[in-house]
Design a protein around this motif. Structure first.
Motif, PDB file in Angstrom:
ATOM      1  N   CYS A  31      31.639  89.390  71.986  1.00  0.00           N
ATOM      2  CA  CYS A  31      31.556  87.609  72.452  1.00  0.00           C
ATOM      3  C   CYS A  31      30.789  87.333  73.306  1.00  0.00           C
ATOM      4  CB  CYS A  31      32.419  87.692  72.373  1.00  0.00           C
ATOM      5  SG  CYS A  31      34.275  88.269  71.448  1.00  0.00           S
ATOM      6  N   GLN A  38      25.036  80.150  71.640  1.00  0.00           N
ATOM      7  CA  GLN A  38      25.999  79.216  70.987  1.00  0.00           C
ATOM      8  C   GLN A  38      25.212  78.421  72.937  1.00  0.00           C
ATOM      9  OE1 GLN A  38      28.188  76.735  72.540  1.00  0.00           O
ATOM     10  NE2 GLN A  38      28.814  78.035  74.017  1.00  0.00           N
ATOM     11  N   THR A 130      27.800  75.959  67.705  1.00  0.00           N
ATOM     12  CA  THR A 130      28.251  76.892  68.377  1.00  0.00           C
ATOM     13  C   THR A 130      30.274  76.991  67.506  1.00  0.00           C
ATOM     14  OG1 THR A 130      27.832  75.131  69.245  1.00  0.00           O
ATOM     15  CG2 THR A 130      30.669  74.925  70.076  1.00  0.00           C
ATOM     16  N   GLY A 131      30.257  76.318  66.210  1.00  0.00           N
ATOM     17  CA  GLY A 131      31.430  76.524  65.275  1.00  0.00           C
ATOM     18  C   GLY A 131      31.256  78.104  64.906  1.00  0.00           C
ATOM     19  N   ILE A 132      30.364  79.413  64.494  1.00  0.00           N
ATOM     20  CA  ILE A 132      30.569  80.171  64.723  1.00  0.00           C
ATOM     21  C   ILE A 132      31.098  81.392  65.451  1.00  0.00           C
ATOM     22  CG2 ILE A 132      28.877  82.453  63.625  1.00  0.00           C
ATOM     23  CD1 ILE A 132      27.101  80.586  62.466  1.00  0.00           C
ATOM     24  N   GLY A 134      32.470  79.836  68.408  1.00  0.00           N
ATOM     25  CA  GLY A 134      33.716  79.879  68.537  1.00  0.00           C
ATOM     26  C   GLY A 134      34.750  80.515  67.842  1.00  0.00           C
ATOM     27  N   SER A 135      34.324  80.330  66.260  1.00  0.00           N
ATOM     28  CA  SER A 135      35.366  81.714  65.361  1.00  0.00           C
ATOM     29  C   SER A 135      35.307  82.843  65.993  1.00  0.00           C
ATOM     30  CB  SER A 135      35.315  81.201  64.295  1.00  0.00           C
ATOM     31  OG  SER A 135      35.024  79.336  63.734  1.00  0.00           O
ATOM     32  N   ILE A 136      34.231  83.257  66.254  1.00  0.00           N
ATOM     33  CA  ILE A 136      34.267  85.147  66.443  1.00  0.00           C
ATOM     34  C   ILE A 136      35.355  85.108  67.817  1.00  0.00           C
ATOM     35  CG2 ILE A 136      32.543  86.494  67.443  1.00  0.00           C
ATOM     36  CD1 ILE A 136      30.835  85.631  65.688  1.00  0.00           C
ATOM     37  N   ILE A 138      37.207  83.366  68.917  1.00  0.00           N
ATOM     38  CA  ILE A 138      38.773  82.674  68.748  1.00  0.00           C
ATOM     39  C   ILE A 138      39.503  84.158  67.863  1.00  0.00           C
ATOM     40  CG2 ILE A 138      40.594  81.543  67.506  1.00  0.00           C
ATOM     41  CD1 ILE A 138      38.752  78.532  68.600  1.00  0.00           C
ATOM     42  N   TYR A 139      38.880  84.632  67.074  1.00  0.00           N
ATOM     43  CA  TYR A 139      39.194  85.869  65.642  1.00  0.00           C
ATOM     44  C   TYR A 139      39.367  87.331  67.578  1.00  0.00           C
ATOM     45  CZ  TYR A 139      39.431  89.397  61.994  1.00  0.00           C
ATOM     46  OH  TYR A 139      40.050  90.440  61.888  1.00  0.00           O
ATOM     47  N   LYS A 142      42.410  86.473  69.369  1.00  0.00           N
ATOM     48  CA  LYS A 142      43.702  85.943  68.642  1.00  0.00           C
ATOM     49  C   LYS A 142      44.261  88.050  68.141  1.00  0.00           C
ATOM     50  CE  LYS A 142      45.638  85.209  63.712  1.00  0.00           C
ATOM     51  NZ  LYS A 142      45.948  86.966  63.180  1.00  0.00           N
TER      52      LYS A 142
END
Length: 522
Positions: A31, A38, A130-132, A134-136, A138-139, A142
């Motif tokens: 991460c 990003q 940034t979206g990729i 952020g997804s990594i 947040i996943y 989680k």
């Protein structure tokens, strides 16, 4: 056109990130790599916003945004803390490291999304990156954090948002976006920790000196916010306002901060502090020695101001003159690190509170010393003090103290970490006290070969690396608790990387360099 200095600075930060990733190699280090990629993209959007004046707030000029180096500090500190405490088998602080890393990543993502959101036209490629990332992140959060830890991370984010809106509006040109992330993110985390621990006080649990740090930092920040709002409506330079300032400081200190600290440590804070300071003869000797050094620093200020003639009111102190204070700080911290780190911890907290309080007195022109402080300190201003506050001396204190405050004592058997980690408390002394000082002195006096894209010199950087290696050798001789276990190559690489970062960064090096050296040594 891309700035060469920014590219080299980014390359150095990526080297640190990949070094940590190679050693740790878990989901959080992955991460960190995604966050660095990003942040590299978004950094140029922030730089463009600053150049065009399109940023929401007024940030410090003559510097780039510093988003990438600042974004990685808190996450990497959390990752290495988690790894150290996992190796020591301390589960509570291992989870604390996870929370620190997650919080740092979320704060950096928020600042990146803010930059992308206000950039016109919308940068499609940066949005995708940034979206990729952020997804990594947040996943991973989680599947790694408990519900209570997620709530804690979101609480820090909420505090950061509100604190940023207030302070960046009230204090224009004091920070770059990266410095704001680092300083305000740290204050937000401290405030949340203090609230959390105040609501869950368990008698006998927790070290009083940790609570002392939390209450002192939050107390001076709240004091500043209170008077900043108050003096919007009042003229702070009058005797009536000054008397009110001193009276309310006493009321807030004795009526709010002292009871708060009493609740946390379950004893009278003043009696505890006096007993702590004078507990041993060694502490008494150190206090007398530090008092002498403090008087010497004041003497330098008065002497340099006395030299300023009436014909040269615009005269500023030279770089070498300002480095006198670095030498004094090194002379202050080294005996404390060798003989009594707990005393140094508490003394640094007290000194930080005094520094910030005096800055309030200067900024608000509180009588009888406000105007005098303005006159005395104006001699030592440089281009980084472009806002209403003078922060460089506070950053110097923070840079020297943060490695002491952030040292994971609970995860360190016998009070020290193995290998290069034994030098972690000395990170500020090495990076700022020795490295930055020697680089500035030798670079400004004998340097001829400049690094591409900067004013810093090759000679200054090389002498800084050499001086830090000598300092490590001296630490080995005088501090018997330090045992490097043949990790000399890693120490040389760490010192070299941070010295190169000093040459290329436009951020506050007093704050940034010790933290990166601490990350590498841990």
């Amino acid at each position: 056109m891309l700035n060469k200095a920014v590219l080299v600075e980014s390359l150095l930060v990526f080297t640190v990130v990949l070094s940590v990733h190679a050693v740790v190699w878990d989901r959080f280090s992955w991460c960190a790599v995604a966050l660095a990629v990003q942040a590299f993209y978004v950094q140029f959007k922030w730089d463009r916003l600053l150049q065009l004046g399109g940023a929401v707030f007024q940030f410090r000029g003559a510097a780039n945004s510093g988003l990438l180096p600042a974004s990685m500090v808190i996450p990497l500190l959390g990752v290495v803390m988690k790894e150290r405490c996992r190796a020591a088998g301390i589960v509570y602080f291992e989870r604390f490291g996870v929370v620190v890393a997650s919080t740092g990543m979320l704060l950096a993502l928020f600042l990146s999304i803010l930059a992308v959101g206000i950039t016109k036209p919308v940068p499609t490629n940066t949005c995708i990156v940034t979206g990729i990332a952020g997804s990594i992140i947040i996943y991973t959060m989680k599947h790694s954090l408990t519900v209570s830890e997620v709530i804690e991370v979101l609480e820090v984010l909420l505090i950061f948002v509100y604190l940023s809106m207030i302070l960046l509006y009230l204090l224009p040109r004091c920070f770059t976006p990266g410095e704001a992330l680092l300083v305000l993110g740290g204050v937000s985390f401290v405030l949340n920790q203090l609230i959390k621990r105040s609501l869950n006080v368990i008698e006998g649990r927790g070290d009083p000196i940790d609570f002392f740090l939390l209450v002192a930092v939050v107390g001076v920040v709240l004091l500043g916010l209170f008077f900043t709002v108050l003096f919007i409506f009042l003229d702070s330079g009058t005797w009536i306002s000054s008397m009110f300032f001193h009276m309310m400081t006493a009321v807030l200190g004795l009526g709010v901060i002292m009871p708060w600290l009493y609740r946390l440590i379950q004893r009278n804070p003043l009696f505890w502090l006096l007993q702590f300071l004078f507990q041993t003869q060694t502490r008494l000797y150190l206090l007398v020695y530090w008092t002498f050094l403090a008087a010497s620093a004041c003497g330098v200020v008065f002497y340099q101001n006395a030299k300023r003639s009436s014909e040269s009111k615009k005269h500023q102190a030279s770089t070498i003159t300002r480095k006198y204070f670095h030498f004094i700080v090194v002379a202050t911290y080294v005996p404390g690190l060798i003989y009594d780190r707990q005393l140094l911890y508490v003394a640094a907290v007290l000194c930080l509170a005094v520094f910030i309080f005096l800055e309030y007195v200067r900024y608000f022109r509180i009588k009888p010393f406000g105007q005098t402080l303005r006159h005395l300190l104006s001699l030592f201003l440089d281009e980084r003090d472009s806002g209403p506050l003078i922060l460089t001396h506070i950053y110097l204190l923070l840079g020297m103290s943060l490695p002491v405050w952030l040292f994971p004592r609970s995860c360190a058997p016998k009070g020290t970490l193995p290998g290069a980690g034994a030098l972690v408390p000395y990170s500020g002394v090495l990076a700022v006290g020795v490295g930055d000082t020697i680089a500035s002195v030798f670079g400004s006096t004998m340097g001829e070969i400049k690094w591409p894209g900067t004013k810093k010199t090759f000679e200054g950087t090389m002498t800084a690396i050499f001086a830090q290696i000598i300092a490590v050798a001296l630490i080995l001789i005088f501090d018997s608790s330090v045992n490097l276990n043949s990790s000399y190559a890693w120490i040389l690489a760490s010192v070299s990387l941070v010295s190169l970062l000093e040459a290329y960064t436009t951020q506050i090096d007093n704050l940034l360099l010790p933290l990166y050296l601490q990350i590498m040594l841990m």
